[in-house]
Scaffold this motif. Structure first.
Motif, PDB file in Angstrom:
ATOM      1  N   LYS A   7     -27.180  24.208 -47.393  1.00 33.15           N
ATOM      2  CA  LYS A   7     -25.904  24.693 -47.922  1.00 33.15           C
ATOM      3  C   LYS A   7     -25.952  26.143 -48.405  1.00 33.15           C
ATOM      4  O   LYS A   7     -25.767  27.062 -47.627  1.00 33.15           O
ATOM      5  CB  LYS A   7     -25.426  23.797 -49.056  1.00 33.15           C
ATOM      6  N   TYR A  14     -27.724  10.879 -53.709  1.00 30.39           N
ATOM      7  CA  TYR A  14     -27.095  11.301 -52.452  1.00 30.39           C
ATOM      8  C   TYR A  14     -27.924  12.430 -51.863  1.00 30.39           C
ATOM      9  O   TYR A  14     -28.215  13.421 -52.543  1.00 30.39           O
ATOM     10  CB  TYR A  14     -25.640  11.775 -52.673  1.00 30.39           C
ATOM     11  N   HIS A  15     -28.314  12.241 -50.603  1.00 28.71           N
ATOM     12  CA  HIS A  15     -29.093  13.267 -49.907  1.00 28.71           C
ATOM     13  C   HIS A  15     -28.468  13.562 -48.552  1.00 28.71           C
ATOM     14  O   HIS A  15     -29.169  13.863 -47.588  1.00 28.71           O
ATOM     15  CB  HIS A  15     -30.545  12.798 -49.736  1.00 28.71           C
ATOM     16  N   ASP A  36     -18.625  22.569 -52.799  1.00 26.45           N
ATOM     17  CA  ASP A  36     -19.647  21.633 -53.281  1.00 26.45           C
ATOM     18  C   ASP A  36     -21.051  22.237 -53.115  1.00 26.45           C
ATOM     19  O   ASP A  36     -21.971  21.595 -52.609  1.00 26.45           O
ATOM     20  CB  ASP A  36     -19.533  20.276 -52.569  1.00 26.45           C
TER      21      ASP A  36
END
Ligand SMILES: Cc1ncc(COP(=O)(O)O)c(C=O)c1O
Length: 455
Positions: A286, A164-165, A80
């Protein structure tokens, strides 16, 4: 446009579930033996894999993953986005191996010079002059929201419906039943500290009037946003939307926080560089560490000055920002190697070319079979959605979700050696992704659609 025959879909899905069971007995056995894990998985969201249990990892290199049954997959999920640099890229592995075993000293309470190198590179890519590190993008967002509240002296945050955080309390928001401005908890939120309407104002993506209505209350410290939504399918900004958001934030004294944890797929400097955005605060995580835990937030000189001017701000001791392991030398070594040698301009050019071919392949099938779906691309990532035309905000995109269809497509792909992102129909390219991988996906997608639409 053609419509889906649900009975046929049910039969095809059963066939794919049976094939999945036959191909992955070791994964299933490992899952069934995991009696001491909450939800049987190391992190509860791992239950999101299609087919009733997750595939168990044996190993991964580049864009290839092998599961413990020995099946090999072309990986378009790429953790992801955390593995957008490819799995275990050599430069990152070498850097962290040297740090762990060569030089030594994984955690010492001392900085090392990689941290400044990485910060200078983040400035070069994204523009913000001053940076601080975390171990996740979630934490970078949490700390950035605190700083924004302190600098502005305002209590609230604005976020877009279905954004979304990470697991950030203030952002788990949707537009509620009362419509415009009704900030309601997104379904399934686990143990929220306070009702979300106390912390958050909600707006709809691409709806500038809803942004202005919220900001006009004068109590919003910061608007946190992705420049394109990526976690409810990809929802691209309409022309002029991001410019209008910037102007309204300035007009109402609200800071603009841009979170490019996923949208860095747009290019080496994310959407911020590609579209000349001007955030006051910037968050990323990420991918920039090649999969080693990392995160960073950048602030403008004005925001930094606002914190420094506040005698109450305890950034050094226990003021609510920071963590013992944040910014450790393993993360900073990984970020230096990944940004310096792996996620280069050339790598992005290759990845974006392939994502374009991926999108075109899907579009060709959707047109040929007259399928009422759409696909959106943001640089190196592309995602199909079960609605056409493509949704323009999170609420519309959420309505297009279809669990059965998604499970069928995921299993159809994974049973034939292709992994899509488990929460989405998202495909991301990494430097090692090849044209032949995209061609295989195009062929399989066409085969799946053909079975669905024509039997
Ligand atoms: C835009 C965005 N921000 C932040 C996060 C949180 O990242 P992490 O899970 O590494 O904390 C995510 C995770 O998917 C994300 O998509």
């Amino acid at each position: 446009m053609a419509s889906i025959d649900r009975e046929r879909l049910g039969i095809l899905l059963e066939r794919e579930r049976t094939s999945h069971l036959r191909r992955t007995p070791s994964s299933r056995a490992a899952f069934e033996a995991a009696d001491h894990l909450f939800g049987r998985v190391p992190m509860t969201w791992m239950n999101k894999w299609s087919g009733g249990y997750p595939l168990y990892l044996a190993g991964a290199h580049g864009n290839r993953i092998t599961d413990i049954d020995g099946n090999e997959y072309i990986d378009f999920a790429l953790g992801d986005t955390a593995a957008m640099a490819g799995h275990s890229p050599k430069a990152t592995v070498d850097a962290v191996t040297e740090r762990i075993g060569g030089a030594g000293g994984i955690t010492t309470m001392m900085p090392c010079t990689d941290a400044e190198w990485v910060a200078a590179e983040l400035t070069r890519r994204f523009g913000l002059p001053l940076w601080s590190y975390s171990l996740t993008a979630t934490d970078a967002n949490r700390w950035a929201l605190r700083i924004a509240r302190m600098v502005t002296g305002r209590p609230k945050v604005m976020a877009f419906s279905y954004c979304y955080h990470g697991s950030v309390d203030e952002t788990f928001v949707i537009t509620g039943p009362d419509g415009d401005g009704d900030a309601t908890h997104r379904g399934g939120n686990v143990g929220p500290a306070v009702p979300i309407s106390q912390t958050t104002r909600v707006a709809e993506f691409n709806d500038i009037a809803s942004v202005e209505a919220g900001l006009a209350h004068g109590d919003v410290a910061v608007l946190i946003m992705e420049p394109a939504l990526t976690n409810i399918g990809i929802v691209l900004p309409e022309p002029g939307f991001l410019e209008a958001v910037r102007e309204l934030c300035t007009k109402y004294g609200t800071l603009l926080l841009i979170d490019e944890t996923h949208t860095i797929s747009a290019g080496p400097g994310g959407c911020t560089a590609a579209w000349d955005l001007k955030p006051d605060i910037f968050v990323i995580g990420k991918s920039i560490g090649g999969g080693i835990p990392c995160g960073a937030y950048g602030v403008s000189e004005e925001v930094a000055a606002g914190v420094r001017a506040n005698s109450e701000a305890d950034l050094v001791d226990v003021g609510g920002v920071g963590g013992t392991l944040a910014g450790n030398v393993l993360s900073t070594a990984a970020m230096r190697a990944t940004l310096g040698e792996v996620l280069t301009d050339e790598a992005f050019a290759h990845m974006i070319t392939l994502a374009t071919e991926f999108r075109e392949g899907v579009e060709a099938t959707l047109t040929a079979y007259d399928v009422p779906w759409s696909i959106a691309q943001l640089g190196a990532r592309a995602e199909y959605r079960f609605v056409s035309p493509a949704p323009t905000n999170g609420t519309q995109s959420a309505r297009a979700h279809d669990d059965e269809l998604e499970e069928f497509l995921h299993l159809f792909m994974s049973n034939r050696g292709v992994l899509m992102t488990p929460f989405h129909n998202m495909a991301l390219m990494c430097p090692e992704t090849q044209r032949t991988d995209v061609v295989l996906h195009t062929r399989l997608f066409e085969a799946a659609v053909s079975e669905l639409m024509t039997g």
